[in-house]
Design an enzyme around this catalytic site. Structure first.
Site, PDB file in Angstrom:
ATOM      1  N   CYS A   1       0.834  -1.211   0.000  1.00  0.00           N
ATOM      2  CA  CYS A   1       0.000   0.000   0.000  1.00  0.00           C
ATOM      3  C   CYS A   1       0.864   1.255   0.000  1.00  0.00           C
ATOM      4  O   CYS A   1       0.554   2.244  -0.674  1.00  0.00           O
ATOM      5  CB  CYS A   1      -0.908   0.026   1.227  1.00  0.00           C
ATOM      6  SG  CYS A   1      -2.008  -1.382   1.363  1.00  0.00           S
TER       7      CYS A   1
HETATM    8  C1  BEZ Z   1       0.551  -4.625   1.868  1.00  0.00           C
HETATM    9  O1  BEZ Z   1       0.114  -3.526   1.561  1.00  0.00           O
HETATM   10  O2  BEZ Z   1       1.737  -4.889   1.793  1.00  0.00           O
HETATM   11  C2  BEZ Z   1      -0.387  -5.681   2.366  1.00  0.00           C
HETATM   12  C3  BEZ Z   1      -1.541  -5.344   3.031  1.00  0.00           C
HETATM   13  C4  BEZ Z   1      -2.387  -6.353   3.504  1.00  0.00           C
HETATM   14  C5  BEZ Z   1      -2.057  -7.680   3.270  1.00  0.00           C
HETATM   15  C6  BEZ Z   1      -0.902  -8.019   2.570  1.00  0.00           C
HETATM   16  C7  BEZ Z   1      -0.053  -7.015   2.101  1.00  0.00           C
END
Ligand code: BEZ
Length: 212
Positions: A45
């Site tokens: 994210c």
């Molecule tokens: C991420 O943004 O890295 C992420 C968020 C939730 C689950 C897996 C990855």
């Protein structure tokens, strides 16, 4: 009924990293990209939201307002934005909705509990100036999206709306486009596409991108 392509994007009021937002007021007269991500302070994210901030001039050029969403709160967003700016060498320049009560996530079907419990998955909605939903996309949490693809779809939709063309597989700005099947009148075709067209089959008619 769940939202579909062609549905009117529903309005909402929600808190955000830049104050309270009335969605319809915020997007009035513009195209919009509303996109959700699972959680603040997560790696994928962080890279996505940084990339979107760097594409601001591209969204502006196309008349698009961008708005992000997760189910974290305003203070969490504000702290995380500092990290995004630091690590992605950017300035987050669009609101992040703080959908703690899941009002918007549930309205837009952004929570897919069999994939990711009670967090939002990676959804994207492209909404046109008439507030119609023109694209819906859903990615898993582990896969960062390609926002160049989102821009490509916006280009395609805007071209389609203006010129009665559709865009073929892997089309990119500058590539040939397809004359929509509904357009059959030879006089109108000549008027609309003065550079000519090539009928590979009666239903497969290619022409140069008309706005170049
Ligand atoms: C991420 O943004 O890295 C992420 C968020 C939730 C689950 C897996 C990855």
């Amino acid at each position: 009924m769940s939202l579909q392509l062609g549905s009117i994007a529903p309005n909402f009021k929600q808190h955000s990293s830049v104050g309270d937002i009335d969605f319809y007021q915020y997007i009035e007269g513009s195209w919009a990209v509303l996109f959700s991500h699972p959680k603040d302070y997560t790696p994928v994210c962080t890279t996505e939201l940084g990339r979107v901030s760097k594409l601001k001039t591209e969204f502006d050029k196309r008349g698009v307002k961008v708005i992000a969403l997760s189910v974290d709160g305003v203070e969490s967003h504000k702290g995380w934005i500092l990290d995004i700016n630091e690590t992605q060498n950017c300035t987050v320049n669009y609101p992040i909705l703080a959908d703690e009560d899941k009002k918007v996530s549930e309205l837009y079907g952004m929570i897919h509990p069999q994939s990711l419990d009670s967090l939002t998955v990676r959804t994207v909605f492209i909404i046109d100036p008439n507030k119609k939903i023109r694209l819906m996309l859903t990615y898993p949490a582990s896969t960062g999206r390609n926002f160049d693809e989102i821009l490509r779809v916006i280009d395609s939709l805007q071209l389609t709306d203006k010129y009665k063309v559709a865009t073929p597989v892997d089309w990119k700005h500058g590539g040939d486009v397809v004359i929509v099947p509904a357009l059959q009148d030879p006089t109108e075709i000549k008027q609309r596409f003065p550079k000519g067209h090539k009928a590979i089959k009666p239903y497969l008619r290619m022409t140069a991108q008309p706005n170049l």
